[in-house]
Design an enzyme around this catalytic site. Structure first.
Site, PDB file in Angstrom:
ATOM      1  N   GLY A  60       0.792  -1.227   0.000  1.00 33.88           N
ATOM      2  CA  GLY A  60       0.000   0.000   0.000  1.00 33.88           C
ATOM      3  C   GLY A  60       0.823   1.275   0.000  1.00 33.88           C
ATOM      4  N   HIS A  61       2.151   1.180   0.015  1.00 33.97           N
ATOM      5  CA  HIS A  61       2.995   2.380   0.158  1.00 33.97           C
ATOM      6  C   HIS A  61       4.192   2.315  -0.766  1.00 33.97           C
ATOM      7  CE1 HIS A  61       5.473   5.448   2.273  1.00 33.97           C
ATOM      8  NE2 HIS A  61       4.304   5.929   2.612  1.00 33.97           N
ATOM      9  N   PHE A  62       4.164   2.557  -1.926  1.00 28.13           N
ATOM     10  CA  PHE A  62       3.032   2.791  -2.820  1.00 28.13           C
ATOM     11  C   PHE A  62       3.129   1.722  -3.898  1.00 28.13           C
ATOM     12  CE2 PHE A  62       4.309   6.905  -1.076  1.00 28.13           C
ATOM     13  CZ  PHE A  62       3.130   7.339  -0.509  1.00 28.13           C
TER      14      PHE A  62
END
Length: 157
Positions: A60-62
């Site tokens: 999720g990052h990124f």
């Protein structure tokens, strides 16, 4: 804090991941130091974090441009400092909890990405009782990527 790895004065050298898990209570996916390559009790130490694409935060990052979150770089500094605390206080302090109290002057100089080996240099500034203050620097290929001054309280679990 230089990038050289000197022979530790304490007899501590190359603390592997299994021994790190004896020293500090963190576990996957939040164990953010893979090895300690230098320890000078009551002075400082150098830890290694091998950053891989398999880290759960990269999902999720990124997803399109994976970058290690700055707060996790700071956490890696704190965990490395926890290893220094145990090396300083001795075996009776193994597994004690280290709680952040302050983080000051945090600076992020460039992103840390999968495939990089991050060296975390920690220097003890002072301690009074169970409160310790440290200066940390994270480097990749000898270049400063992040730095901070932080304090923590050492407590029994």
């Amino acid at each position: 804090m230089n990038d050289a790895v000197n022979e530790p004065s304490s007899g501590y050298s190359d603390i592997d991941i299994m021994r790190i898990m004896d020293l500090i209570p963190h576990r996957y996916p939040f164990l953010l130091v893979d090895k300690v390559v230098q320890v000078d009790p009551n002075v400082g130490c150098i830890g290694i974090k091998n950053v891989t694409i398999n880290e759960p935060f990269f999902a999720g990052h990124f997803p399109q441009r994976p970058v290690m979150p700055g707060v996790l770089i700071i956490e890696s500094m704190a965990q490395t400092a926890g290893c220094l605390v145990v090396a300083t206080l001795g075996p009776e302090s193994e597994g004690k909890l280290v709680y952040f109290m302050t983080v000051d002057n945090a600076r992020f100089r460039r992103p840390v990405v999968p495939g990089e080996c991050m060296k975390v240099h920690v220097k003890k500034l002072r301690n009074r009782g169970n409160v310790w203050k440290f200066e940390g620097q994270a480097k990749v290929n000898g270049l400063l990527v992040a730095e901070a001054t932080y304090s923590a309280m050492i407590l029994d679990h």
